[in-house]
Design an enzyme around this catalytic site. Structure first.
Site, PDB file in Angstrom:
ATOM      1  N   LYS A 113       0.845  -1.199   0.000  1.00 35.42           N
ATOM      2  CA  LYS A 113       0.000   0.000   0.000  1.00 35.42           C
ATOM      3  C   LYS A 113       0.882   1.251   0.000  1.00 35.42           C
ATOM      4  O   LYS A 113       2.072   1.186   0.304  1.00 35.42           O
ATOM      5  CB  LYS A 113      -0.915   0.010   1.226  1.00 35.42           C
ATOM      6  CG  LYS A 113      -1.598  -1.302   1.529  1.00 35.42           C
ATOM      7  CD  LYS A 113      -2.688  -1.675   0.541  1.00 35.42           C
ATOM      8  CE  LYS A 113      -3.408  -2.910   1.057  1.00 35.42           C
ATOM      9  NZ  LYS A 113      -4.317  -3.530   0.124  1.00 35.42           N
TER      10      LYS A 113
HETATM   11  C1  LIG Z   1      -5.148  -4.583   1.115  1.00 32.36           C
HETATM   12  C2  LIG Z   1      -6.584  -4.465   1.344  1.00 32.36           C
HETATM   13  C3  LIG Z   1      -7.202  -4.709   2.586  1.00 32.36           C
HETATM   14  C4  LIG Z   1      -6.500  -5.158   3.823  1.00 32.36           C
HETATM   15  O1  LIG Z   1      -5.350  -5.831   3.667  1.00 32.36           O
HETATM   16  P1  LIG Z   1      -4.434  -6.376   4.833  1.00 32.36           P
HETATM   17  O2  LIG Z   1      -3.402  -7.112   4.059  1.00 32.36           O
HETATM   18  O3  LIG Z   1      -5.260  -7.243   5.695  1.00 32.36           O
HETATM   19  O4  LIG Z   1      -3.873  -5.205   5.583  1.00 32.36           O
HETATM   20  C5  LIG Z   1      -8.544  -4.497   2.704  1.00 32.36           C
HETATM   21  N1  LIG Z   1      -9.275  -4.088   1.674  1.00 32.36           N
HETATM   22  C6  LIG Z   1      -8.734  -3.840   0.471  1.00 32.36           C
HETATM   23  C7  LIG Z   1      -9.622  -3.337  -0.615  1.00 32.36           C
HETATM   24  C8  LIG Z   1      -7.376  -4.044   0.254  1.00 32.36           C
HETATM   25  O5  LIG Z   1      -6.858  -3.825  -0.953  1.00 32.36           O
END
Ligand SMILES: *Cc1c(COP(=O)(O)O)cnc(C)c1O
Length: 375
Positions: free
Chosen positions: A180
């Site tokens: 992210k």
């Molecule tokens: C990455 C993501 C998450 C959460 O990801 P984690 O790996 O659990 O931190 C939740 N929703 C979306 C749309 C994502 O792309």
């Protein structure tokens, strides 16, 4: 892969903060970096409270639990997203029910929501750095007395009519996973304005234990706490949040220029940006009817391009939430692909990826196939 999908360079402030946390011995789920990270995040996304948690999926689970969503309830989620919103709904015992996404934003279509008397919540996902139709979705929430949750995991820094994602709905969630835009490696947060629900979220994330009464467990909770070293990595990035966002947008701008002529010709399309949106590109995303061939070609060239997620309505485990045909989500899932994108990606690398896309797109694709008749 020669050119990875993502490439992480932590700012030196993150490393210094994490070293300080380690040196001070604050390595569990309480500590000064957590408090600072929460305060900085809340301020950045214009919320009163932020609760740092283990990851973005748990952030959604905690939010749903705090809202009292449980077995027998339905939670509407977009048919096209990373799986977390559907999985989180299922983890609290509810049924994720799918809504199609819209052509112009790739986010949940607020005009065709499968609302029933069982609908308790709607999770809008700011997909790949593009905000949802927030005014519409919030209006529907008020009209039907349904809680609106914003999953902003993929959109740190994106704006809806100038307002930051993370500030919409009753509660918003973030992920700080390594790919992210703002990252702590693994990590997440719940952000919200309500004092009572802030307490509930903290309670659930901390074993359901009353903060002022040790070993008195008020609700069934779990341990969803972020650890202090992780939070320190996050603190080190809060000061250059805007630079991180701008750096990925800059990569997208370069791709736009490099691919400009192809994007004008038709078959190759970029993820659109609605007029109300300021995007914060997470990964540069395209569609093409020959997606599979193109991604295969790129992969063979050592470029880690990836197909977009399978539409959740095509996963057998979520079949009970299917209501209709989902033409947009299914087309985007079949035609969408992600290109390598990271802050500071060198221009030559962008140009190389763009050239490989050009070669793959303009290569004559087999339009019909023959087979040898069997003897
Ligand atoms: C990455 C993501 C998450 C959460 O990801 P984690 O790996 O659990 O931190 C939740 N929703 C979306 C749309 C994502 O792309």
């Amino acid at each position: 892969m020669r050119i990875p999908l993502c490439n992480l360079h932590l700012p030196s402030a993150s490393i210094q903060e994490a070293e300080a946390a380690l040196a001070d011995g604050w390595i569990s789920g309480t500590g000064p970096a957590i408090t600072r990270f929460e305060a900085l995040l809340a301020q950045k996304v214009k919320r009163r409270y932020a609760v740092a948690v283990t990851n973005g999926t748990h952030a959604l689970e905690v939010a749903l639990q705090a809202l009292g969503v449980h077995q027998g309830d339905e939670v509407i989620v977009p048919a096209l997203t990373f799986v977390s919103p559907a999985a989180a709904a299922r983890q609290v015992g509810a049924t994720p029910v799918f809504a199609d996404v819209d052509e112009n934003t790739w986010t949940i279509n607020p005009f065709f929501l499968p609302i029933t008397r069982h609908t308790q919540a709607i999770i809008g996902v700011d997909l790949l750095g593009h905000p949802v139709y927030w005014e519409h979705l919030e209006h529907i929430g008020r009209e039907h007395a349904i809680d609106i949750i914003e999953d902003a995991a993929e959109a740190h820094g994106a704006l809806y009519r100038g307002k930051p994602v993370g500030s919409f709905g009753f509660v918003s969630t973030f992920s700080f996973h390594a790919n992210k835009t703002i990252t702590t490696g693994e990590g997440g947060a719940v952000v919200l304005d309500g004092a009572y629900f802030n307490e509930q979220v903290r309670l659930i994330a901390n074993h359901g234990m009353k903060p002022d009464k040790r070993y008195w467990h008020e609700v069934v909770g779990s341990n969803y706490r972020m650890n202090n070293v992780t939070a320190a990595i996050g603190v080190g990035q809060m000061a250059n949040w805007d630079q991180q966002v701008a750096a990925r947008n800059k990569v997208a701008e370069c791709y736009d220029i490099e691919l400009g002529d192809l994007l004008k010709q038709g078959d190759l399309r970029r993820r659109p940006v609605a007029d109300f949106a300021t995007e914060a590109v997470m990964l540069y995303t395209l569609t093409h009817p020959n997606r599979d061939k193109i991604v295969e070609r790129l992969q063979k060239n050592g470029i880690d391009a990836r197909p977009l997620w399978t539409a959740l309505v095509d996963l057998p485990i979520y079949r009970d939430g299917v209501r209709g045909n989902y033409p947009v989500a299914r087309r985007l899932a079949a035609e969408g692909f992600l290109l390598p994108t990271w802050a500071g990606m060198p221009y030559e690398t962008i140009a190389e990826v763009a050239n490989a896309v050009r070669e793959a797109v303009t290569e004559r694709m087999p339009v019909c196939s023959t087979s040898t008749p069997s003897a």
